[in-house]
Design a protein around this motif. Structure first.
Motif, PDB file in Angstrom:
ATOM      1  N   PHE A   4       0.850  -1.200   0.000  1.00  0.00           N
ATOM      2  CA  PHE A   4       0.000   0.000   0.000  1.00  0.00           C
ATOM      3  C   PHE A   4       0.884   1.249   0.000  1.00  0.00           C
ATOM      4  O   PHE A   4       1.820   1.350   0.801  1.00  0.00           O
ATOM      5  CB  PHE A   4      -0.913   0.015   1.229  1.00  0.00           C
ATOM      6  N   PRO A   5       0.610   2.212  -0.896  1.00  0.00           N
ATOM      7  CA  PRO A   5       1.425   3.444  -0.947  1.00  0.00           C
ATOM      8  C   PRO A   5       1.123   4.336   0.256  1.00  0.00           C
ATOM      9  O   PRO A   5       0.216   5.166   0.221  1.00  0.00           O
ATOM     10  CB  PRO A   5       0.985   4.113  -2.255  1.00  0.00           C
ATOM     11  N   ILE A   6       1.874   4.165   1.294  1.00  0.00           N
ATOM     12  CA  ILE A   6       1.576   4.829   2.563  1.00  0.00           C
ATOM     13  C   ILE A   6       1.649   6.347   2.455  1.00  0.00           C
ATOM     14  O   ILE A   6       1.018   7.072   3.237  1.00  0.00           O
ATOM     15  CB  ILE A   6       2.528   4.304   3.670  1.00  0.00           C
ATOM     16  N   TRP A   7       2.388   6.852   1.462  1.00  0.00           N
ATOM     17  CA  TRP A   7       2.504   8.300   1.294  1.00  0.00           C
ATOM     18  C   TRP A   7       1.163   8.955   0.950  1.00  0.00           C
ATOM     19  O   TRP A   7       0.985  10.161   1.163  1.00  0.00           O
ATOM     20  CB  TRP A   7       3.540   8.644   0.225  1.00  0.00           C
ATOM     21  N   MET A   8       0.196   8.175   0.450  1.00  0.00           N
ATOM     22  CA  MET A   8      -1.112   8.753   0.121  1.00  0.00           C
ATOM     23  C   MET A   8      -1.837   9.231   1.373  1.00  0.00           C
ATOM     24  O   MET A   8      -2.607  10.196   1.329  1.00  0.00           O
ATOM     25  CB  MET A   8      -1.978   7.730  -0.633  1.00  0.00           C
ATOM     26  N   THR A   9      -1.596   8.553   2.485  1.00  0.00           N
ATOM     27  CA  THR A   9      -2.272   8.946   3.727  1.00  0.00           C
ATOM     28  C   THR A   9      -1.807  10.322   4.195  1.00  0.00           C
ATOM     29  O   THR A   9      -2.594  11.108   4.721  1.00  0.00           O
ATOM     30  CB  THR A   9      -2.025   7.904   4.831  1.00  0.00           C
ATOM     31  N   ALA A  10      -0.525  10.605   3.993  1.00  0.00           N
ATOM     32  CA  ALA A  10       0.005  11.924   4.372  1.00  0.00           C
ATOM     33  C   ALA A  10      -0.605  13.016   3.496  1.00  0.00           C
ATOM     34  O   ALA A  10      -0.938  14.111   3.982  1.00  0.00           O
ATOM     35  CB  ALA A  10       1.524  11.925   4.255  1.00  0.00           C
ATOM     36  N   MET A  11      -0.753  12.730   2.199  1.00  0.00           N
ATOM     37  CA  MET A  11      -1.397  13.686   1.293  1.00  0.00           C
ATOM     38  C   MET A  11      -2.826  13.970   1.739  1.00  0.00           C
ATOM     39  O   MET A  11      -3.280  15.118   1.752  1.00  0.00           O
ATOM     40  CB  MET A  11      -1.423  13.131  -0.140  1.00  0.00           C
ATOM     41  N   TYR A  12      -3.528  12.899   2.105  1.00  0.00           N
ATOM     42  CA  TYR A  12      -4.929  13.035   2.514  1.00  0.00           C
ATOM     43  C   TYR A  12      -5.047  13.861   3.799  1.00  0.00           C
ATOM     44  O   TYR A  12      -5.896  14.755   3.901  1.00  0.00           O
ATOM     45  CB  TYR A  12      -5.533  11.643   2.708  1.00  0.00           C
ATOM     46  N   ARG A  13      -4.195  13.561   4.770  1.00  0.00           N
ATOM     47  CA  ARG A  13      -4.236  14.306   6.041  1.00  0.00           C
ATOM     48  C   ARG A  13      -3.935  15.782   5.826  1.00  0.00           C
ATOM     49  O   ARG A  13      -4.566  16.654   6.427  1.00  0.00           O
ATOM     50  CB  ARG A  13      -3.228  13.711   7.034  1.00  0.00           C
TER      51      ARG A  13
END
Length: 384
Positions: free
Chosen positions: A205-214
């Motif tokens: 899972f591309p965990i960096w997407m969660t940082a973008m979302y937050r």
């Protein structure tokens, strides 16, 4: 000898003979000499999965190099990033063409296929070190030389096929604009992908997407179901199944005329990365369709997007330039199987009847489409 035993022996003989027969059928199939220039800058493993499926199709359909009449090797016959052994050493090389040679290349080759130009980055090559969205580029992106070669190929009315991520990072804005202009399209800036799960604990899972979302929404990532994620610069849209999406989130839909021409299904599920373009005056062979609910439609409209956008476009005049708006070549197919005539008839073994079996995409859509494009082009050259 008892009758049941004889039947068993006959069945075994047939099963053993079929592969040999199909290998012989492939061996004696008429060869199609065509000089094809394959460019793949995204080779982060020795599997070379970003162009191997193309080589499978070329070998299966007996497209060969003009010089020695041999099949194209997925390990050697391409330009771009080359991993070198030993594997643990993490060393690499690159095979490039120079600006000074572009005219000569365009004169000598018949077709060019850019399978992937994204490139290889530090995180891809040295896996496990960093999970950020972008890291230092080792190699990649469309450049001025690529642009010039595409121009020269178009000027000579030769076959050009390009795929997803020819316009976005790491290609420079200037080169991106020039290639869009040359293809007669407009890149909308959005890329996307369907994920079978949006759970952050899932593998790869591309965990960096969660940082973008937050950062964008000022709240935590709580998605766990399957869904589609759309990205543009610092913007992110999350479409979750059950709320924003129906049962089949991303499909490729094809007009009946092109279904008949290329032997394509009307719809096929797709689960790789894609980008969103405006085709302008190009022919649209197929479209992507995101299976949105009313809520999902409203969310897309807020960003100026629609749930239907081009998947495959064709230049309308000479009809020899194509852009595939998805990562079509990413299919894990065994190379050895390309040398057995009729292997694609093994339904139930190589893919199932389930609409969400993503193996179906290669066998039912990508393979017949590429076969059709190359066969039409080859026939047009031999009829001259």
């Amino acid at each position: 000898m008892k009758k049941p035993l004889i039947i068993v022996i006959i069945i075994l003989v047939v099963l053993l003979a079929l592969p040999v027969i199909n290998l012989l059928r492939w061996t004696f199939q008429t060869k199609k000499p065509l000089d094809i220039f394959i460019v793949d800058k995204t080779v982060s493993s020795f599997e070379r999965e970003k162009h191997k499926s193309l080589n499978w199709i070329l070998a299966s359909d007996r497209f060969v190099k003009k010089e020695n009449k041999t099949s194209y090797s997925y390990k050697k016959d391409y330009y771009g990033f080359f991993p070198t052994r030993p594997k643990k050493a993490k060393t690499w090389d690159r095979r490039e063409y120079r600006l000074a040679n572009v005219i000569e290349i365009a004169d000598s080759i018949d077709a060019i296929y850019f399978t992937d130009t994204y490139g290889v980055f530090f995180n891809d090559w040295y896996q496990g070190i960093n999970k950020s969205r972008r890291s230092r580029k080792l190699y990649g992106g469309l450049n001025n030389t690529d642009n010039f070669l595409i121009k020269e190929m178009k000027d000579r009315d030769k076959l050009i096929i390009m795929e997803y991520n020819s316009f976005d990072y790491p290609t420079s804005e200037y080169d991106s604009y020039r290639i869009q202009e040359r293809l007669g399209i407009v890149y909308r800036g959005w890329t996307g992908k369907y994920f079978t799960t949006l759970d952050t604990l899932s593998e790869d899972f591309p965990i960096w997407m969660t940082a973008m979302y937050r950062k964008q929404f000022k709240k935590p990532w709580t998605f766990t179901k399957p869904g589609v994620v759309l990205l543009r610069d610092r913007s992110i849209i999350v479409l979750e199944e059950g709320i924003h999406l129906n049962a089949l989130p991303v499909e490729i839909v094809t007009d009946s005329a092109y279904c008949a021409k290329y032997n394509l299904p009307e719809t096929i599920a797709f689960n790789e990365w894609f980008d969103i373009i405006d085709p302008l005056s190009n022919n649209v062979i197929s479209n992507f369709r995101i299976g949105t609910t009313t809520i999902g439609d409203s969310l897309l409209i807020n960003y100026g997007l629609d749930n239907l956008f081009p998947a495959v476009i064709q230049e309308p005049d000479m009809q020899r330039t194509y852009y595939f708006s998805g990562d079509f070549t990413s299919a894990n197919v065994p190379v050895w199987a390309s040398k057995f005539k009729g292997v694609d008839k093994l339904k139930g073994i190589i893919y199932s009847k389930k609409p969400d079996d993503f193996r179906r995409f290669f066998w039912l859509y990508y393979k017949p489409l590429v076969n059709g494009i190359f066969d039409d082009y080859y026939n047009s050259l031999t009829e001259k």
